[in-house]
Design an enzyme around this catalytic site. Structure first.
Site, mmCIF file in Angstrom:
data_model
loop_
_atom_site.group_PDB
_atom_site.id
_atom_site.type_symbol
_atom_site.label_atom_id
_atom_site.label_comp_id
_atom_site.label_asym_id
_atom_site.label_seq_id
_atom_site.Cartn_x
_atom_site.Cartn_y
_atom_site.Cartn_z
ATOM 1 N N CYS A 199 6.258 -0.045 7.780
ATOM 2 C CA CYS A 199 5.486 1.344 6.735
ATOM 3 C C CYS A 199 6.847 1.555 5.714
ATOM 4 O O CYS A 199 7.851 1.675 6.444
ATOM 5 C CB CYS A 199 4.997 1.942 7.671
ATOM 6 S SG CYS A 199 4.929 3.783 6.964
ATOM 7 N N LEU A 200 6.441 2.362 4.462
ATOM 8 C CA LEU A 200 8.085 2.209 3.721
ATOM 9 C C LEU A 200 8.717 3.588 4.161
ATOM 10 O O LEU A 200 9.675 3.862 4.008
ATOM 11 C CB LEU A 200 7.148 2.788 2.025
ATOM 12 C CG LEU A 200 6.871 0.825 1.882
ATOM 13 C CD1 LEU A 200 5.949 1.015 0.361
ATOM 14 C CD2 LEU A 200 7.883 -0.132 1.546
ATOM 15 N N GLY B 89 0.272 -1.689 0.282
ATOM 16 C CA GLY B 89 -0.263 0.119 0.298
ATOM 17 C C GLY B 89 0.924 1.580 0.087
ATOM 18 O O GLY B 89 2.443 1.382 0.540
ATOM 19 N N HIS C 138 -4.341 1.632 7.664
ATOM 20 C CA HIS C 138 -2.716 2.294 7.467
ATOM 21 C C HIS C 138 -3.185 3.786 6.190
ATOM 22 O O HIS C 138 -2.736 4.820 6.742
ATOM 23 C CB HIS C 138 -2.092 1.579 7.249
ATOM 24 C CG HIS C 138 -0.698 1.291 7.087
ATOM 25 N ND1 HIS C 138 0.102 1.162 7.879
ATOM 26 C CD2 HIS C 138 -0.082 1.989 6.667
ATOM 27 C CE1 HIS C 138 1.570 1.563 7.673
ATOM 28 N NE2 HIS C 138 1.642 2.454 6.250
ATOM 29 N N GLU C 139 -3.837 3.486 5.099
ATOM 30 C CA GLU C 139 -2.795 4.209 4.257
ATOM 31 C C GLU C 139 -4.234 5.331 4.411
ATOM 32 O O GLU C 139 -3.625 6.946 4.321
ATOM 33 C CB GLU C 139 -3.340 3.472 2.678
ATOM 34 C CG GLU C 139 -2.493 2.045 2.272
ATOM 35 C CD GLU C 139 -1.207 2.547 2.533
ATOM 36 O OE1 GLU C 139 -0.641 4.231 2.562
ATOM 37 O OE2 GLU C 139 -0.654 1.554 2.383
ATOM 38 N N HIS D 270 -1.993 7.618 6.922
ATOM 39 C CA HIS D 270 -1.028 8.404 5.728
ATOM 40 C C HIS D 270 -1.865 9.613 5.755
ATOM 41 O O HIS D 270 -1.859 10.911 5.484
ATOM 42 C CB HIS D 270 -1.029 7.432 5.270
ATOM 43 C CG HIS D 270 0.176 6.875 5.187
ATOM 44 N ND1 HIS D 270 1.340 7.190 5.906
ATOM 45 C CD2 HIS D 270 0.982 5.488 5.777
ATOM 46 C CE1 HIS D 270 2.414 6.381 6.252
ATOM 47 N NE2 HIS D 270 1.870 5.133 5.845
ATOM 48 N N GLN E 216 3.248 10.048 0.975
ATOM 49 C CA GLN E 216 4.481 8.997 0.956
ATOM 50 C C GLN E 216 5.384 9.302 0.254
ATOM 51 O O GLN E 216 6.375 9.714 0.006
ATOM 52 C CB GLN E 216 4.348 7.987 1.096
ATOM 53 C CG GLN E 216 3.895 7.423 2.405
ATOM 54 C CD GLN E 216 3.640 5.720 2.628
ATOM 55 O OE1 GLN E 216 2.347 5.528 2.238
ATOM 56 N NE2 GLN E 216 4.506 4.980 3.553
#
Ligand SMILES: [Zn+2]
Length: 171
Positions: free
Chosen positions: A93-94, A46, A135-136, A139, A51
Site C-alpha cells: 500500500c502506498l 491504485g 483494496h481501494e 480505503h 490517501q
C-alpha cells in the site's frame, strides 16, 4: 494537475469511512487528475482519495501504470454488486511503504460506480484487478490491508506501524 503528498498509516483520514460524493463537478474531475498523477508518480496501480487526505469515496486504478489508457478506471462512489470465491496474494500500500501482507480477498467481484461524467460503470474483475478494487474500496471504508490480516499478523504489524506513526515515516 498536481502530484499530492500521500498520507501514511496513522493519519486519521485513512482510518475512518469517507463520505459519498453528492455532485460530480469540475472539482471532482480535478481530484481525479491529481489522483492519477500521484498514482503514476508513486508509482502504484491504485489510489483512493483519502490517501491524499481527501475524505471522499473516489478511487482510481490502472494496472498498466500509465502504459495503456484503456486500463484506467476512475470511479465515484464505488460499491460491490457481487463478491465470489477467495484468493490470497501479497499486497502493499502506498500509505504503508515497506510493509506487505496477504489478506483474503474475493476471487471475483462486480463493482458499480459513476465515472467522471456521472455515467454508471460496472466492472467485472478477477485476479489482480479484483484485489485492486477490494483494496481501494477498503480505503474509502476506512480500512487498510493490515486490518484484513489474521489476528496474530495484524496485531504484530499494527504494533510496528503505530511506532512508525509516532516516530514519523522517513521518506
Ligand atoms: Zn492502499
Amino acid at each position: 494537475m498536481a502530484i499530492r503528498p500521500i498520507v501514511r498509516y496513522g493519519d486519521p483520514v485513512l482510518h475512518a469511512p469517507s463520505a459519498p460524493v453528492e455532485t460530480i463537478d469540475d472539482s471532482i474531475r480535478a481530484l481525479f487528475d491529481d489522483m492519477i498523477a500521484t498514482m503514476y508518480a508513486a508509482p502504484g496501480i491504485g489510489l483512493a482519495a483519502p490517501q491524499i487526505g481527501v475524505p471522499l469515496r473516489v478511487i482510481v486504478i490502472d494496472l498498466s501504470v500509465g502504459e495503456d489508457p484503456a486500463q484506467v478506471i476512475r470511479l465515484v462512489n464505488p460499491e460491490f454488486v457481487e463478491r465470489e470465491g477467495e484468493q490470497k496474494h501479497e499486497e502493499g500500500c502506498l500509505s504503508i511503504p515497506g510493509y506487505a501482507g496477504s489478506p483474503a480477498r474475493p476471487e471475483r467481484v462486480t463493482v458499480r460506480g459513476l465515472d467522471p461524467d456521472g455515467q454508471e460503470r460496472v466492472y467485472a474483475a478477477t485476479e489482480l484487478l479484483a484485489r485492486a478494487f477490494c483494496h481501494e474500496i477498503d480505503h474509502v471504508d476506512g480500512l487498510v490491508f493490515v486490518d484484513r490480516l489474521s489476528p496474530l499478523k495484524r496485531d504484530l504489524m499494527k504494533r510496528k506501524l503505530r511506532k512508525k506513526a509516532r516516530e514519523g515515516w522517513e521518506e
